[in-house]
Enzyme design. Structure first.
Site, mmCIF file in Angstrom:
data_model
loop_
_atom_site.group_PDB
_atom_site.id
_atom_site.type_symbol
_atom_site.label_atom_id
_atom_site.label_comp_id
_atom_site.label_asym_id
_atom_site.label_seq_id
_atom_site.Cartn_x
_atom_site.Cartn_y
_atom_site.Cartn_z
ATOM 1 N N SER A 191 80.012 65.325 60.303
ATOM 2 C CA SER A 191 79.666 66.724 60.006
ATOM 3 C C SER A 191 80.361 67.684 60.951
ATOM 4 O O SER A 191 80.689 67.331 62.081
ATOM 5 C CB SER A 191 78.164 66.958 60.223
ATOM 6 N N THR B 294 70.295 70.774 61.347
ATOM 7 C CA THR B 294 69.133 71.044 60.496
ATOM 8 C C THR B 294 67.808 71.050 61.255
ATOM 9 O O THR B 294 66.749 71.105 60.643
ATOM 10 C CB THR B 294 69.079 70.019 59.342
ATOM 11 N N GLN C 128 66.478 50.768 67.107
ATOM 12 C CA GLN C 128 65.673 49.607 66.735
ATOM 13 C C GLN C 128 65.319 49.624 65.251
ATOM 14 O O GLN C 128 65.459 48.608 64.554
ATOM 15 C CB GLN C 128 64.389 49.570 67.575
ATOM 16 N N PHE C 129 64.892 50.778 64.773
ATOM 17 C CA PHE C 129 64.478 50.896 63.369
ATOM 18 C C PHE C 129 65.624 50.522 62.432
ATOM 19 O O PHE C 129 65.453 49.791 61.458
ATOM 20 C CB PHE C 129 63.984 52.328 63.108
ATOM 21 N N THR D 200 70.633 51.177 70.659
ATOM 22 C CA THR D 200 70.675 52.348 71.531
ATOM 23 C C THR D 200 69.317 52.745 72.091
ATOM 24 O O THR D 200 69.251 53.378 73.146
ATOM 25 C CB THR D 200 71.260 53.545 70.769
ATOM 26 N N ASP E 129 61.651 64.382 78.113
ATOM 27 C CA ASP E 129 60.637 64.986 77.256
ATOM 28 C C ASP E 129 61.200 66.155 76.455
ATOM 29 O O ASP E 129 60.879 67.314 76.672
ATOM 30 C CB ASP E 129 59.451 65.457 78.111
ATOM 31 N N ALA E 130 62.081 65.826 75.518
ATOM 32 C CA ALA E 130 62.643 66.864 74.649
ATOM 33 C C ALA E 130 63.354 66.175 73.498
ATOM 34 O O ALA E 130 63.685 64.993 73.598
ATOM 35 C CB ALA E 130 63.627 67.745 75.416
ATOM 36 N N GLY F 46 73.243 60.909 69.770
ATOM 37 C CA GLY F 46 73.699 59.660 69.150
ATOM 38 C C GLY F 46 75.178 59.720 68.820
ATOM 39 O O GLY F 46 75.912 58.737 68.990
ATOM 40 N N ASP F 47 75.626 60.901 68.357
ATOM 41 C CA ASP F 47 77.044 61.075 68.023
ATOM 42 C C ASP F 47 77.890 61.008 69.292
ATOM 43 O O ASP F 47 78.976 60.421 69.307
ATOM 44 C CB ASP F 47 77.249 62.428 67.327
#
Lengths: 306, 371
Positions: free
Chosen positions: A10, A45, A145-146, A180, A221-222, A228-229
């Protein structure tokens, strides 16, 4: 360094996700980055509002055709991330396969973005495309993990489970897998999360071995977007420089993330003011300001070889 | 990075501070107190300059946001691809709206891609505005082929200027070169009547400067008059990036000129103007994207030298020189002896020129014209 990356991600006008997150750091490290923008949005988004346009699979093909007609379809790496469209993803696979025919040494770094913390945030029909077509041609995979559980159909409750899942992923294609983030319990306590990596290598005598590593990373904490990119892009860069040393590659990659996130959260809290939660706009990664850390990351985490 | 500061005080006391500078955080509170003490001590005035350079460089994290509306190419360096990396490397936040997405620039044998319509541009801007983040210090535009797109850009600039009256619009009025237009003719009145009046810095070549003012340039005097006319139309800073004027260094050089209306007032109340002239070595090749790089770097260096066009131009032209030199060397190496490099081979060596972009060694001197 003569190293050319094709990054299909993107584009946002403002902020750092997708190609905006990946391109500058790779360029700063000396990589030539050819970028195909899969969408152009005003911003990511997570803001209150977002607007823009998407690229269709046909339009992606047209752009690739232009590159091919000029006989410049020669790449050392392909990098992809968040995609919502199955036909777009299938076109990416076709392109990767053709590029690999032209350069059998091409390394495809794939972030199989599907969801997190137990729920999918892309259409469900993306999963079979990743599972059955994309992962098979990927060389480096960076699922959380998911996503690793979704791709293998196996749950992860212990480190042993995670190692088995990474071995299953190796069998599906990629010689390098980095989980990750996981829900695994860290010996350092609940302010840390566990990441794992596995690299399959071929010894001189033809037999294979795997190096497996584990890292504990401080939780922040945010909610950050684009990290990830950045991770996938930096893993590309550091595995390029340390192709047989997953430990070193991961330490550098995770360290870069640490410095960028630390700078970002400090700035965001300053902008928000005391006691207020920073907004998505304030939490945009301080990418440009982190140039030195990207170039020469001070190592702040140690990966344990399992 | 670690800096040692030694100061000799009148009471023959050495103050020796060793502290670590990090990009944004003050890890050396004690060091700063020592530095302040050092700066206030008279005999250290030679070091004072050095200290305050270090002090100001790391105290001041630049917060400068550019909205750049230009082309995107998958491969190569034109438009936003040419402008973004250098500006980011210099610490600017670059928000980029891609007016087109093409496989590569149109000088290759083939090119393919998609264009953004004026409506789609508006939609993207709306997204930014709805989030209340439409606050920019600079706008940067270049090659455009569509009049309605250009008119939408003007609307956006005007609104952004209402939101920030200090906004600087850097405009490369790309119309053509060497006597012929390479955009549709109907762009000319849009630039002349709508765009240039809201521009603060423009970078026309000689042909574009002549088109916009309706005046021909045959001598340096003509060029100065044309730049004055352009000032009257809007921009306080004008750089004629290339001209056919004969160079005093011979025919291997081309002449560039610049003019800046400064804040200083003349005795009669009019603004004073600094005019500069540069002799630029010609290179025997066709580069694409160099004009886009030029405008971006002029933005950066006028930001750091807002009242010193001479220095801003020296830095900008020097960056261009380093990038072009690196590019042509590499292109010849790829093409082989005696062969003309191809467009792909001539793509700017942008990423490889990072150090030159960050800290350009000055390789030419701009002459200040006294008229």
């Amino acid at each position: 360094m003569e190293c050319r990356v094709l990054s299909v991600q993107s584009h946002v006008v403002r902020g750092y996700v997708g190609n905006k997150s990946a391109t500058f750091p790779l360029q700063v490290l000396g990589f030539e980055v050819d970028s195909i923008n899969s969408v152009q949005f005003s911003n990511h988004t997570g803001y209150a509002h977002w607007k823009g346009q998407v690229l269709t699979a046909d339009e992606l093909n047209v752009l690739y055709e232009g590159i091919k007609l000029n006989n410049v379809n020669h790449y050392d790496y392909v990098l992809t991330g968040y995609t919502r469209d199955t036909s777009f993803l299938e076109t990416v696979v076709d392109i990767v396969q053709e590029l690999k025919r032209l350069n059998p040494k091409l390394v495809y770094v794939c972030d199989p973005v599907m969801g997190d913390q137990g729920s999918m945030y892309v259409p469900e029909n993306i999963l079979p495309v990743y599972r059955d077509k994309v992962v098979a041609v990927a060389d480096i995979l960076t699922p959380n993990q998911f996503e690793a559980e979704l791709l293998t159909g196996r749950k992860i409750s212990t480190e042993k489970d995670a190692l088995e899942v990474m071995d299953l992923l190796h069998q599906m294609g990629p010689d390098m897998v980095v989980l990750t983030s996981t829900d695994l319990i860290s010996p350092h306590g609940d302010q840390f999360l566990v990441a794992l990596g596995s690299q399959k290598m071929v010894r001189a005598d033809g037999t294979t071995s795997t190096q497996k590593i584990r890292m504990e990373m401080p939780k922040v904490d945010a909610v950050f977007v684009g990290t990830g990119d950045l991770f996938a892009a930096m893993l590309l860069a550091w595995t390029h420089h340390h192709p047989k040393d997953l430990k070193a590659a991961c330490e550098k990659t995770v360290s870069v993330l640490h410095h960028v996130i630390k700078r970002t959260i400090t700035y965001a809290n300053k902008m928000a003011g005391p006691g207020k939660r920073p907004s998505p706009a304030q939490l945009e990664l301080r990418m440009v300001q982190s140039k030195k850390d990207i170039e020469y990351p001070a190592i702040v985490v140690e990966a344990i070889v399992l | 990075m670690s800096v040692s500061v030694w100061v000799l005080c009148p009471s023959v006391l050495w103050l020796d501070s060793d502290f670590t500078l990090t990009e944004n955080t003050l890890d050396c509170g004690l060091g700063i107190a020592a530095l302040r003490a050092a700066l206030n001590t008279k005999p250290a005035f030679v070091l004072r300059g050095l200290c305050s350079v270090f002090y100001s460089n790391f105290m001041h994290e630049m917060e400068c946001r550019v909205l750049s509306i230009q082309s995107h190419v998958v491969r190569g360096y034109v438009g936003n691809k040419s402008a973004s990396f250098p500006l980011q490397v210099l610490g600017f936040e670059v928000d980029s709206i891609n007016s087109v997405q093409f496989s590569n620039h149109t000088g290759y044998s083939h090119w393919k891609g998609q264009v953004l319509t004026a409506d789609e541009l508006h939609v993207l801007y709306e997204g930014i505005k709805l989030n209340n983040v439409h606050h920019y210090d600079y706008v940067l535009t270049g090659y455009t082929r569509d009049t309605s797109f250009l008119e939408m850009v003007v609307d956006i600039v005007q609104e952004l200027k209402r939101a920030n009256p200090n906004l600087v619009y850097v405009c490369d009025p790309v119309l053509g070169d060497h006597g012929s237009m390479y955009v549709p003719e109907n762009l000319h009145p849009v630039y002349k009547n709508k765009v240039v009046p809201v521009a603060d810095i423009i970078t026309p070549n000689q042909f574009e400067a002549e088109l916009l003012t309706g005046k021909n340039i045959s001598t340096e005097k003509d060029a100065v008059e044309v730049m004055d006319l352009l000032h009257k139309m809007g921009p306080d800073t004008v750089v004629i990036t290339s001209s056919d004027l004969p160079s005093r260094l011979g025919d291997r050089f081309l002449v560039s000129l610049g003019s800046q209306r400064t804040c200083k007032l003349m005795p009669d109340g009019t603004k004073s103007t600094q005019r500069v002239r540069m002799e630029i070595p010609k290179v025997d090749a066709v580069f694409v994207g160099t004009g886009d790089l030029f405008a971006a770097m002029l933005l950066a260096w006028t930001h750091h030298y807002p009242n010193d066009l001479k220095t801003a131009c020296e830095k900008t032209f020097s960056v261009m020189h380093h990038v072009i030199k690196r590019t042509i060397s590499y292109a010849h190496e790829l093409a082989g002896p005696g062969r003309k490099p191809s467009p792909p081979q001539l793509e700017l060596r942008m990423v490889q020129s990072k150090a030159d972009i960050e800290d350009p060694a000055i390789v030419m001197e701009a002459t200040v014209l006294t008229l």
